[in-house]
Design a protein around this motif. Structure first.
Motif, mmCIF file in Angstrom:
data_model
loop_
_atom_site.group_PDB
_atom_site.id
_atom_site.type_symbol
_atom_site.label_atom_id
_atom_site.label_comp_id
_atom_site.label_asym_id
_atom_site.label_seq_id
_atom_site.Cartn_x
_atom_site.Cartn_y
_atom_site.Cartn_z
ATOM 1 N N GLU A 116 74.525 -20.375 -16.890
ATOM 2 C CA GLU A 116 75.626 -20.965 -16.567
ATOM 3 C C GLU A 116 75.526 -22.507 -17.029
ATOM 4 O O GLU A 116 76.383 -23.017 -17.751
ATOM 5 N N GLU A 117 74.489 -23.243 -16.984
ATOM 6 C CA GLU A 117 74.161 -24.398 -17.638
ATOM 7 C C GLU A 117 74.490 -24.326 -19.324
ATOM 8 O O GLU A 117 74.932 -25.178 -19.900
ATOM 9 N N LYS A 118 73.853 -23.255 -19.956
ATOM 10 C CA LYS A 118 73.968 -23.110 -21.228
ATOM 11 C C LYS A 118 75.449 -23.011 -21.521
ATOM 12 O O LYS A 118 76.033 -23.751 -22.606
ATOM 13 N N LEU A 119 76.468 -22.097 -20.869
ATOM 14 C CA LEU A 119 77.753 -22.223 -20.892
ATOM 15 C C LEU A 119 78.507 -23.588 -20.843
ATOM 16 O O LEU A 119 79.180 -23.823 -21.936
ATOM 17 N N ALA A 120 78.200 -24.314 -19.961
ATOM 18 C CA ALA A 120 78.491 -25.676 -19.640
ATOM 19 C C ALA A 120 78.056 -26.405 -20.796
ATOM 20 O O ALA A 120 79.004 -27.327 -21.362
ATOM 21 N N ASP A 144 78.360 -18.032 -29.244
ATOM 22 C CA ASP A 144 77.612 -18.519 -28.418
ATOM 23 C C ASP A 144 78.007 -18.257 -26.982
ATOM 24 O O ASP A 144 77.593 -17.718 -26.158
ATOM 25 N N ILE A 145 79.064 -18.949 -26.848
ATOM 26 C CA ILE A 145 79.769 -18.689 -25.525
ATOM 27 C C ILE A 145 80.192 -17.355 -25.180
ATOM 28 O O ILE A 145 80.189 -16.943 -24.029
ATOM 29 N N ALA A 146 80.684 -16.610 -26.169
ATOM 30 C CA ALA A 146 80.967 -15.166 -25.896
ATOM 31 C C ALA A 146 79.963 -14.468 -25.519
ATOM 32 O O ALA A 146 79.707 -13.582 -24.486
ATOM 33 N N ARG A 147 78.841 -14.606 -26.086
ATOM 34 C CA ARG A 147 77.452 -13.885 -26.048
ATOM 35 C C ARG A 147 77.041 -14.330 -24.377
ATOM 36 O O ARG A 147 76.362 -13.460 -23.714
ATOM 37 N N GLY A 487 72.880 -7.509 -28.913
ATOM 38 C CA GLY A 487 72.269 -8.571 -28.159
ATOM 39 C C GLY A 487 71.782 -10.071 -28.998
ATOM 40 O O GLY A 487 71.222 -10.657 -28.143
ATOM 41 N N ALA A 488 72.651 -10.156 -30.161
ATOM 42 C CA ALA A 488 72.268 -11.261 -30.511
ATOM 43 C C ALA A 488 72.793 -12.413 -29.756
ATOM 44 O O ALA A 488 73.784 -12.594 -29.264
ATOM 45 N N ASP A 489 71.869 -13.487 -29.374
ATOM 46 C CA ASP A 489 72.144 -14.708 -28.453
ATOM 47 C C ASP A 489 71.661 -15.906 -28.870
ATOM 48 O O ASP A 489 70.496 -16.410 -28.505
#
Length: 646
Positions: A116-120, A144-147, A487-489
């Motif tokens: 959640e932090e990474k998405l924010a 990245d957001i989609a992953r 799983g590329a992220d």
């Protein structure tokens, strides 16, 4: 116990033993300068605890813990205490994981919050993108957001988490960065976690404390504050030897702690020690004493050694000048080991950046890709091969190809068994093993061909082979740049520099990876020679703790792109930048402080002879400045005239 534990005590060792024997034992910091025998003091402290408290430790099934930073250092300390089961020696990452691995529900909660932090962070970055941000940076942000959104939905189905080098949350894998964030957070936030640590390890020592991250120190101090008399925390280090910006430097001494100073230097000859003290004069002011001694017929005599500084023009003849300096040093000292070509290990050349070594060892494109205009994480990761783009090559491809070249089939198989899913036990059930081994042999032969010195195969082609044949589980960030699925992220930046603007660091990463993936893979042979210290070159940032008979330090700001270091600023040859001035006003350190520490570390590597060469645009004024600073004796300060005829 080894001989180090039985060496004569210094005053610092006596004071430290008093801390450990006090009722209750007292927490402490020990500041031990270069060559002081810090590790010896640490080992003597471990031995003292075993001597004083072994019965109590056995009764309560407890150990004394010692955290260090490399597997090599951990192994050396473990051997020095006689492999005693009462002592637990580990790297900081493995120690932290040993504390947390049994708390899977807490780990799952932390991972979910981390996603959640990474998405924010990604969404905030997207909202703040300015007009200069390139479209490929915007596209990567959205990917990245989609992953991470996809990962968020899969975390609840992960059965358990384990620790490896790089993170892959959907597969239940946490990386180095995750461990060093997660476990200190659990220690800081949860009293029960702190209690469990102290109950297992009533004594905890931290080696190289100046390089410990501030939040890790804060978490360990929280344990000490909560547990009081039942826990003893000790930090061993030297703020003057902090090189990397993530380290805390000096440890603030808490109420009731002891601050122990170990000023002796047992490594450097008197001429070099004098230089080191003058460098340190404008740092923390610690004056080191004694210097290296030799036993002559039962009498200890001071070793004089040599310490010289050359100021030379920064022109295209740098390599030629270094060879001349080595010839000069051989003539001046009467020691032919200085002459270039006699023995690659006889003289250690310390350079500010890889460029000089990269040019000589033919990995210039690889160096430029991950250094020039690259993110700071790539630049620093080049020093020890920890940068995530190079890991598959350094941990698997190069060792496998070398073993195959040498005809060591068993070693090839061992590498595949330990690193590759192809020979993982769980992946061999119900398959034709003979066919799988045939595939392993075919892949190995293909890698040998692609990694040949005359091959034009790129790093991208090698990585694609590893992926397509299922040879390695590649870092998801690498997969994202190869536009591969599964799983590329790609990980976003986590600690952007203060002066970053509009996603600039991410743009740097994208450009660096494009260059890296187009490099010839065979350049990893020269790179391996360098990072494994099989060449005379080492970076100044990577040799703390090492020592050499003859040291040649190359100071050349033009050779490096590390803006965090500047010898011209240190010596007053270049004015401070606006950022430096702002840092001074804000009480932050500047390039001057960082470079002073780096220079101190370099000079204190010498056991016998030290030669420093400064390449600069204006020799005469530079020589005058250095003469006024007085770091080297007047007769030890030279210019181009000293090399005439060589």
């Amino acid at each position: 116990m080894t001989s180090r534990a039985r060496q004569a005590d210094t005053d610092a060792d006596v004071e430290l033993r008093a801390c450990l024997n006090a009722v209750p034992p007292e927490s402490f910091t020990m500041i031990a300068g270069a060559g002081s025998g810090k590790t010896t003091s640490l080992i003597k402290a471990l031995a003292a605890i075993i001597e004083m408290h072994s019965e109590k430790l056995r009764l309560h099934r407890q150990q004394v813990a010692c955290i260090t930073y490399t597997e090599v250092a951990a192994g050396e300390i473990w051997a020095d205490v006689g492999n005693n089961p009462l002592v637990h020696v580990a790297t900081i990452h493995s120690f932290m994981w040993s504390l947390a691995k049994g708390f899977q529900s807490d780990i799952r909660e932390w991972v979910a919050n981390r996603i959640e932090e990474k998405l924010a962070e990604l969404r905030e970055a997207a909202e703040n993108f300015g007009p200069r941000v390139q479209q490929k940076t915007r596209d990567k942000n959205q990917k990245d957001i989609a992953r991470y959104e996809k990962q968020r939905d899969t975390i609840s189905r992960v059965r358990s988490f384990r620790y490896s080098t790089g993170s892959d949350y959907p597969s239940g894998i946490l990386g180095h960065d995750d461990i060093i964030k997660m476990v200190p957070a659990l220690l800081s936030e949860r009293p029960l976690f702190r209690t469990l640590l102290a109950q297992r390890y009533p004594f905890l020592f931290v080696d190289e404390s100046q390089d410990t991250m501030e939040h890790v120190v804060a978490a360990l101090k929280a344990v000490d504050q909560q547990m009081g008399a039942t826990f003893c925390l000790g930090f061993f280090g030297d703020p003057m030897q902090r090189i990397y910006p993530t380290g805390i430097g000096a440890i603030n001494v808490e109420v009731g702690w002891r601050n122990i100073t170990k000023p002796e230097n047992f490594r450097c000859p008197s001429t070099v020690l004098a230089v080191a003290n003058l460098i340190r004069r404008d740092g923390d002011g610690l004056v080191q004493t004694r210097g290296r001694m030799k036993d002559r017929n039962g009498v200890l005599e001071s070793v004089t050694g040599n310490a010289h500084l050359f100021v030379l023009p920064a022109d295209e003849r740098r390599y030629e000048r270094l060879a001349q300096i080595r010839s000069w040093a051989a003539r001046h000292t009467g020691d032919n080991a200085w002459i270039e070509g006699r023995d690659a290990s006889s003289v250690k050349l310390l350079v500010i950046a890889h460029r000089m070594a990269a040019t000589r060892l033919q990995f210039g494109d690889l160096y430029a890709a991950l250094n020039d205009k690259a993110p700071e994480a790539f630049k620093s990761g080049l020093l020890d091969a920890s940068a995530w783009p190079v890991r598959p090559f350094m941990s698997f491809v190069v060792p496998v190809v070398q073993a195959a070249r040498d005809g060591k089939e068993f070693e090839v198989m061992q590498l595949f068994r330990s690193e590759s899913p192809l020979l993982a036990r769980e992946n061999l059930k119900g398959i034709n093993v003979a066919e799988r081994l045939e595939k392993v042999n075919a892949v190995t032969q293909r890698l040998v061909e692609m990694m040949a010195e005359n091959s034009n195969a790129t790093t991208a082609q090698v990585l694609r082979l590893l992926y397509e044949e299922g040879v390695l589980r590649l870092d998801p960030r690498i997969l994202s740049y190869l536009n591969l699925p599964a799983g590329a992220d790609a990980a976003p930046k986590e600690n952007p520099p203060e002066d970053e603007d509009d996603g600039e660091e991410l743009s740097k990463e994208i450009a660096a990876m494009e260059s890296f993936l187009s490099c010839r893979a065979s350049q990893f042979w020269g790179y391996r020679t360098y990072v494994t210290e099989q060449s005379p070159f080492s970076t100044q940032q990577g040799i703390k703790g090492a020592e050499f008979e003859r040291v040649l330090v190359v100071l050349d700001d033009d050779e490096g792109t590390h803006t965090q270091f500047s010898y011209d600023k240190l010596f007053g040859l270049k004015p401070l930048s606006d950022r430096d001035q702002a840092n001074i006003r804000d009480g932050k350190e500047t390039a001057v402080e960082r470079t002073r520490r780096l220079f101190y570390v370099c000079c204190t590597r010498a056991l016998q002879d030290l030669v420093v060469v400064l390449f600069t645009a204006n020799v005469a004024p530079a020589k005058g400045k250095l003469s006024a600073l007085g770091l080297f004796a007047p007769e030890a300060l030279h210019d181009l005239a000293a090399l005439d005829g060589l």
